[in-house]
Write an enzyme that holds these catalytic residues in place. Structure first.
Site, PDB file in Angstrom:
ATOM      1  N   LYS A   1       0.847  -1.206   0.000  1.00  0.00           N
ATOM      2  CA  LYS A   1       0.000   0.000   0.000  1.00  0.00           C
ATOM      3  C   LYS A   1       0.879   1.252   0.000  1.00  0.00           C
ATOM      4  O   LYS A   1       2.080   1.175   0.309  1.00  0.00           O
ATOM      5  CB  LYS A   1      -0.905  -0.011   1.237  1.00  0.00           C
TER       6      LYS A   1
ATOM      7  N   TYR B   1      15.662  30.161   7.841  1.00  0.00           N
ATOM      8  CA  TYR B   1      14.578  30.957   8.424  1.00  0.00           C
ATOM      9  C   TYR B   1      14.625  30.959   9.937  1.00  0.00           C
ATOM     10  O   TYR B   1      14.842  29.909  10.558  1.00  0.00           O
ATOM     11  CB  TYR B   1      13.223  30.406   7.979  1.00  0.00           C
TER      12      TYR B   1
HETATM   13  C1  LIG Z   1      -0.315  -1.623   6.791  1.00  0.00           C
HETATM   14  C2  LIG Z   1      -0.933  -2.866   7.238  1.00  0.00           C
HETATM   15  C3  LIG Z   1      -0.155  -4.029   7.425  1.00  0.00           C
HETATM   16  C4  LIG Z   1       1.356  -4.040   7.342  1.00  0.00           C
HETATM   17  O1  LIG Z   1       1.915  -3.610   8.573  1.00  0.00           O
HETATM   18  P1  LIG Z   1       3.497  -3.650   8.800  1.00  0.00           P
HETATM   19  O2  LIG Z   1       3.682  -3.336  10.231  1.00  0.00           O
HETATM   20  O3  LIG Z   1       4.091  -2.634   7.878  1.00  0.00           O
HETATM   21  O4  LIG Z   1       3.942  -5.007   8.469  1.00  0.00           O
HETATM   22  C5  LIG Z   1      -0.808  -5.216   7.706  1.00  0.00           C
HETATM   23  N1  LIG Z   1      -2.152  -5.258   7.835  1.00  0.00           N
HETATM   24  C6  LIG Z   1      -2.927  -4.152   7.703  1.00  0.00           C
HETATM   25  C7  LIG Z   1      -4.395  -4.277   7.868  1.00  0.00           C
HETATM   26  C8  LIG Z   1      -2.346  -2.934   7.413  1.00  0.00           C
HETATM   27  O5  LIG Z   1      -3.116  -1.844   7.286  1.00  0.00           O
END
Ligand SMILES: *Cc1c(COP(=O)(O)O)cnc(C)c1O
Length: 407
Positions: free
Chosen positions: A48, A284
């Site tokens: 994702k 800044y």
């Molecule tokens: C993002 C996500 C994961 C992966 O989590 P990690 O800690 O990066 O392995 C797994 N399951 C769900 C439902 C997620 O949203």
């Protein structure tokens, strides 16, 4: 135990001005290692958010080549973009809204996590499209985000069973998400696992017979078999994101402690070197002033590139052609497009030292600063540091042949 590869800055003439170098060999190494950790279980590689900023198509392909069984995304749109790239492996998407395009998801053969209303929307779409949806029922065992509560579960399962009988839906999986697996001393993980076990009993009582049971994220996967996560409660599949990217979910542990290799190296080139007197204010707010005459080097990345503005004092490593590579701290405020390094002594603007044009690495593997150091400087977690690197930064993919390609 595999050694972390030593870092070679990308020096090629014509290299992108700012790049996130993505080592696909490291992706493959991490996936293979995770496979050995989980034994016979199914590995769902989570890609994702453009693979946490690493490039979902390239990383997804490399992960599948190395033995990942399935890819996971949050949004249906993310899944559809993998399909358009020609990836035909099983895909799971789990974060929907009332405006999600379930119809495209079904024609794209994307499996869907469902928590409640979305099961009915998916079944209705399956009827319209004339296909059968494959769903994974998400149970909230304590995280309190999406997922069906245990109280609402019997009714949801009853509907799921009806939709199966109508040939609209196949329940392929049941899953939940852990809240504190990155804190192994906490007891809530075991409570969640026990709640999941109860949920699975409900699933079976409802006459459903799913094939996949997945609970663990990266910390859950790396900690399994320990007290917090007994082997027999881990299910037969895991969803791993961060570990694929070679990062440690536990700040007190380095990736090497888990035999993981960091995948992303964020690199640019020094684009200005100049001599300044004592008392020179920097950036800044003039929050930093030089104490002695010194040399300032400019790093042409800032918060528009995804570098957190709050991370003043974060480390960078500079590789000058005519002097030793060294790690420095950012001084003064990080701006939209630039940040400044105090090289610590005057005279370093002399071309013989080669600071102008020198590669500078914000984070990466080997002796470079780590993503976790940047996270600490920014008051956040390593997940966020890599995910927020913006589209102004070219992704450069290093592959087995060590030839590089850009996108
Ligand atoms: C993002 C996500 C994961 C992966 O989590 P990690 O800690 O990066 O392995 C797994 N399951 C769900 C439902 C997620 O949203």
């Amino acid at each position: 135990m595999s050694a972390t590869p030593s870092f070679t800055p990308v020096l090629a003439p014509g290299a992108p001005e700012r790049m996130a170098v993505i080592d696909l060999n490291a992706v493959r190494h991490n996936v293979r290692h995770l496979k050995t950790e989980i034994g016979e279980r199914t590995l769902i590689a989570v890609v994702k958010a453009d693979a946490y900023g690493h490039g979902a198509i390239e990383v997804g392909r490399a992960a599948l080549e190395a033995g990942a069984d399935m890819l996971g995304v949050a949004h249906i749109r993310e899944g559809l973009s993998l399909r358009r790239a020609g990836i035909d492996a099983p895909l799971l998407a789990w974060m929907h809204t009332l405006n999600s395009d379930f119809s495209r998801a079904l024609t794209g053969n994307i499996e869907l996590g469902v928590s409640g209303w979305d099961l009915d929307a998916v079944a209705e779409t399956a009827q319209k499209v004339g296909t059968r949806a494959v769903v994974h029922i998400k149970v909230d065992t304590g995280l309190g985000r999406n997922g069906c509560t245990l109280a609402d579960l019997p009714a949801l399962l009853h509907r799921a069973r009806e939709y199966e009988e109508q040939n609209l839906v196949t329940v392929r999986g049941v899953f939940t998400h852990l809240a504190v697996a990155d804190e192994p001393a906490r007891t809530e993980t075991l409570t969640q696992l026990e709640a999941f076990n109860a949920a699975v009993n409900h699933v079976r009582q409802a006459g459903l017979n799913p094939e996949l049971f997945h609970i663990a994220n990266t910390p859950g996967t790396l900690m399994h078999g320990q007290e917090a996560i007994p082997e027999e409660l881990l299910g037969n599949a895991v969803r791993v994101g961060l570990g694929v990217y070679g990062l440690s979910p536990i700040s007190s542990h380095d990736p090497e402690d888990f035999e993981l290799q960091p995948v992303m190296t964020f690199q640019t080139f020094i684009n200005s070197v100049k001599e300044v007197p004592a008392g020179q204010g920097v950036s800044y707010g003039l929050n930093y002033r030089t104490e002695t005459p010194t040399t300032l080097a400019l790093v042409p990345v800032g918060y528009a590139d995804g570098v957190p503005r709050v991370a003043s004092n974060a480390p960078v490593r500079i590789y000058p052609a005519g002097a030793q590579a060294q790690t420095y701290q950012v001084v003064g405020r990080i701006a939209m497009d630039q940040m400044v390094i105090d090289l610590g002594k005057p005279g370093l603007s002399d071309p013989e030292f080669g600071y102008l044009g020198a590669p500078v690495v914000l984070f990466g593997n080997g002796e470079n600063p780590s993503v976790t150091e940047w996270a600490e400087a920014a008051g956040t977690i390593n997940y966020e540091i890599v995910t927020r690197i913006s589209s102004r930064v070219d992704r450069v993919f290093i592959d087995e042949s060590t030839s590089t390609s850009e996108s």
